[in-house]
Design a protein around this motif. Sequence first.
Motif, short mmCIF file in Angstrom:
data_model
loop_
_atom_site.label_atom_id
_atom_site.label_comp_id
_atom_site.label_asym_id
_atom_site.label_seq_id
_atom_site.Cartn_x
_atom_site.Cartn_y
_atom_site.Cartn_z
N LYS A 120 -38.89 36.06 59.17
CA LYS A 120 -39.47 36.79 60.30
C LYS A 120 -39.24 38.29 60.14
CE LYS A 120 -39.52 36.86 65.35
NZ LYS A 120 -38.94 36.26 66.59
N ALA A 121 -38.02 38.64 59.72
CA ALA A 121 -37.70 40.06 59.53
C ALA A 121 -38.52 40.65 58.39
CB ALA A 121 -36.21 40.20 59.23
N ALA A 122 -38.71 39.83 57.33
CA ALA A 122 -39.48 40.31 56.19
C ALA A 122 -40.93 40.56 56.58
CB ALA A 122 -39.41 39.29 55.05
N ARG A 123 -41.46 39.67 57.43
CA ARG A 123 -42.86 39.83 57.84
C ARG A 123 -43.04 41.06 58.74
NH1 ARG A 123 -42.33 34.28 59.54
NH2 ARG A 123 -42.74 32.88 57.80
N VAL A 152 -45.79 43.56 49.32
CA VAL A 152 -45.05 42.30 49.48
C VAL A 152 -43.62 42.60 49.91
CG1 VAL A 152 -44.26 40.20 48.33
CG2 VAL A 152 -46.47 41.22 47.70
N PRO A 153 -43.07 41.89 50.92
CA PRO A 153 -41.67 42.09 51.32
C PRO A 153 -40.75 41.96 50.11
CG PRO A 153 -42.79 40.71 52.92
CD PRO A 153 -43.74 40.88 51.77
N GLY A 154 -39.73 42.82 50.07
CA GLY A 154 -38.85 42.87 48.91
C GLY A 154 -38.24 41.54 48.50
N CYS A 159 -41.03 35.81 44.02
CA CYS A 159 -41.78 34.56 44.18
C CYS A 159 -43.28 34.83 44.06
CB CYS A 159 -41.47 33.94 45.54
SG CYS A 159 -39.74 33.44 45.75
N PHE A 160 -43.73 35.91 44.70
CA PHE A 160 -45.14 36.29 44.61
C PHE A 160 -45.52 36.56 43.16
CE2 PHE A 160 -48.59 39.36 44.63
CZ PHE A 160 -49.46 38.86 45.60
N SER A 161 -44.66 37.31 42.47
CA SER A 161 -44.91 37.66 41.07
C SER A 161 -44.97 36.42 40.19
CB SER A 161 -43.82 38.60 40.57
OG SER A 161 -44.02 38.93 39.21
N ASN A 162 -44.10 35.45 40.44
CA ASN A 162 -44.09 34.22 39.64
C ASN A 162 -45.43 33.50 39.74
OD1 ASN A 162 -41.43 34.67 38.92
ND2 ASN A 162 -40.59 33.33 40.50
N PRO A 222 -44.41 33.83 50.34
CA PRO A 222 -44.52 33.62 48.90
C PRO A 222 -43.47 32.67 48.32
CG PRO A 222 -44.90 35.92 49.41
CD PRO A 222 -44.45 35.27 50.68
N CYS A 223 -42.23 32.72 48.82
CA CYS A 223 -41.20 31.84 48.26
C CYS A 223 -41.45 30.38 48.61
CB CYS A 223 -39.81 32.28 48.73
SG CYS A 223 -39.23 33.78 47.87
#
Length: 235
Positions: A120-123, A152-154, A159-162, A222-223
């Motif tokens: 939630k914090a990342a979003r 993309v959140p740090g 995960c997004f990159s993978n 993403p994760c």
Amino acid sequence: MSRISVRGFAVASATAVTTVGAVVGVASGSSQGSADPVEATAADATLLADISAGNHAQAQTASLTEQADAQSTAAEAEAKKSAEEAARKQAAKDAAAKKLAEEKKAAEAKAAKEREAELKAARSESRADASDFGVQSSYTVAEVQAMARQMVPGDQFQCFSNIVDHESSWNYRASNPSSGAYGLMQALPGSKMSSAGADWQTNPATQIKWGLGYMSDRYGGPCGAWEFWQANNWY
């Protein structure tokens, strides 16, 4: 020797002594008138000896019975004690297992809650939007990755990159002619990404924006999408 066999032996011994006494008494009485004093005295002594032996046998039988009773009582007490100890140990084992299960459940619930808070914090982080990037005629892999890092959140970027590595190797124009999948995320069909912008075919920022929305809506981020991808080789 069991209680029954000991008591049987006692009864048999007493019966035998009584029978011997009766026989001796009859024999003594029947010959009393004709026997001399010496013979009578000997007969009386024999009778007394038989009675004494019978009493001794009865005493031994009673002693054996008491011993058997004591041993049986001790065995029952020991069995009861063992059963109680086994029950106590099992109860302690069950209580420990229950406590461990409750602690595990509580830890899992806490971890899930913390993860949800992190997501939630990342979003809610202030991240760059697709509209923040100028339009170019083409983009290098490094430029596309730089866009993704800003959007993309740090804690979700790896995960997004993978996923992008596996799907398109960061080629925003990657196309699968057999399926119709297109772009960084290999959206199927590629036209899905039009919801993020009309320039979805040529603008990697638009594709990243769409990919983030898709991953968040379907997998929580993403994760979550990467975890699913590893198990299924698609997302």
